[in-house]
Design an enzyme around this catalytic site. Structure first.
Site, PDB file in Angstrom:
ATOM      1  CB  ILE A 185      30.590  11.482 -22.220  1.00  0.00           C
ATOM      2  CG1 ILE A 185      29.074  11.469 -22.065  1.00  0.00           C
ATOM      3  CG2 ILE A 185      31.064  12.824 -22.770  1.00  0.00           C
ATOM      4  CD1 ILE A 185      28.540  10.369 -21.206  1.00  0.00           C
ATOM      5  CE  LYS A 204      27.035  15.293 -15.482  1.00  0.00           C
ATOM      6  NZ  LYS A 204      27.612  14.028 -14.909  1.00  0.00           N
ATOM      7  CG  ASP A 245      31.100  14.419 -13.461  1.00  0.00           C
ATOM      8  OD1 ASP A 245      31.116  15.457 -14.143  1.00  0.00           O
ATOM      9  OD2 ASP A 245      30.901  13.293 -13.968  1.00  0.00           O
TER      10      ASP A 245
END
Lengths: 315, 315
Positions: B19, B95, B173
């Site tokens: 990410i 997150k 997720d």
């Protein structure tokens, strides 16, 4: 003094099951403020008290009742509490306060909008040794902590299938009492780092859990919750600090600090008297008391935990 | 403009995995405020940027860096975030913000004590269609809602075993992105009433979940999260109201209201630019933004859910 001639606040018990009969009834009879005006339960009733089989009839026929205590299984708690709040009642929620943290937060907002009191009653926070334990711990640094909460589900929850149904939280039903003590008396926050959850192959909630938590400062916390203990029933904590050791047993009836008893009651029977005294105080002040920390630890453990399948459970 | 001559705030990325490389790097290169000063990762590094294998070295050798973005797997997030806050850094949490709600609440308190900013970045809240959707929904009554969030874990999280380890939340997720949209754009609270969680027999988090929620006013909400979708990848919502229907797709890139597109981007690429603009604004104002509602829904679903064992999963 009988129910009818006592001044004060009329209260209805919704869900007249084991905890209501074992604890709430006597506490209300002894309360200088509350008067048990009705029970709402499809099966059980209290002798000499108005009985309703459903909530609608109760709300319609006894509009003068100002407060309710919700003692149903948690799975139906939200819908009942919402309806009671919208009907203008102050609401006491037995533990656990619902099946999800989010629904209790919604109730908190509804209570606020309605100008009514919502009280999440954690009975173990009202055990005899708790105020002294909290006061002593206030200026200590926690260095280690063990919690042993082992009981026989067949003895304390006979036939209560809701406890093993989704939302019943299984062994966390007693375990949450330990959490409610920890979050109340400790001067630091804890968070869960590891959890092993034993699920019976034929049930939807854990029958045992071994958990690790840490204090914010890194002190290790070990918790052992078990619903299969047929020997000595244990609800104990040992809290090590930089200046002494606190031992709590019998769920808070007894507290010993460095070998000296600061509380040594033989039972927890005063818990519910103090709960109702607190509820009366909250109503008088127009304040809610919604403490979600114990319930959040259960949700965290269930989110983080490793699931282990174990032998099926039968009553 | 190169990293070294851009004015503004020096920032370190901790955890330079997928990410961070796919999203954070480009957003920082394009940011008028932030300058990527370092990466902290035992394996990966960004060309032309200072690289540290461990947090201690980074904190010791680059004390001038004011902010960090945490892109590690959630299992180590708390310890790293705490250390960074105590070292005086502002902290952005990718997150999910941790492995338990309680630990993030502890971070919030530490950030407050330290006078530093903590920002729980929910990237889907920054998708192109979100502001328009939120504005349109503000005065509507929700009457029904479906969420379909189906993707191929092998494509989007190749080899990321942490997602199936305790604390990785599995299909939640991506599912938490849907929750983060719902809690942000809806004018009412939702709560979970039922959850079926499919756990692969060799993994510790669910690979699929079917959930039922209700709005506070009783509107039904159905959610379908699945990590095994090898066909069309779907991140869609259909929100029915008393005055029209809103359809959100591609995770918020596209929003259609009663057949009229109010947003129709081909991708979500602006999400992280807006996240860093928001982080800059928070730092400038000295305000934290800790939104726990999406994470609480995951914890609630895992606490309430019925577990179903399903076929083992291998990459």
């Amino acid at each position: 003094m009988t129910a009818t001639d006592k001044p004060g606040i009329d209260l209805g018990i919704i869900g007249f099951g084991k905890i209501a009969r074992d604890q709430h009834r006597a506490a209300l009879d002894a309360s200088p403020v509350f008067r048990l005006a009705a029970t709402v339960d499809p099966v059980n009733r209290a002798e000499g008290v108005e009985a309703f089989a459903d909530l609608d009839s109760f709300l319609r026929q006894m509009p003068q009742v100002q407060a309710v205590a919700l003692c149903t299984p948690p799975q139906v708690r939200f819908a009942v509490a919402r309806q009671a709040l919208l009907a203008g009642k102050h609401v006491l929620l037995e533990k656990p306060p619902g099946t999800t943290v989010s629904e209790v937060m919604t109730l908190e907002r509804i209570a606020c909008d309605q100008g009514r009191v919502l009280f999440t009653a954690w009975h173990s926070q009202f055990a005899p040794g708790i105020p002294g334990a909290k006061a002593w711990l206030a200026d200590k640094r926690i260095t280690g902590l063990t919690v042993t909460w082992r009981e026989d589900v067949r003895r304390w929850h006979p036939g209560q299938d809701w406890i093993f149904a989704p939302g019943g939280t299984g062994v966390f039903d007693p375990g949450i009492n330990a959490y409610s003590i920890l979050t109340h008396i400790l001067p630091v926050a804890l968070y869960t780092t590891q959890a092993e959850l034993e699920f019976p192959e034929n049930r939807d909630t854990p029958i045992a859990a071994r958990l690790k938590m840490l204090s914010e400062e890194g002190a290790p916390v070990d918790l052992d919750f078990d619903f299969r203990e047929t020997g000595v029933q244990t609800w104990d904590m040992r809290i090590e600090t930089d200046r002494g050791v606190l031992e709590l047993s019998q769920g808070g009836a007894t507290v010993i600090i460095d070998g000296q008893a600061i509380a040594s009651e033989s039972s927890l029977s005063g818990e519910y008297d103090r709960i109702y005294a607190r509820f009366a105080q909250l109503i008088q002040r127009g304040e809610s008391d919604v403490d979600l920390a114990p319930f959040r630890h259960v949700a965290d453990a269930m989110m983080l935990g490793r699931r282990i399948q174990t032998a099926g459970f039968a009553w």
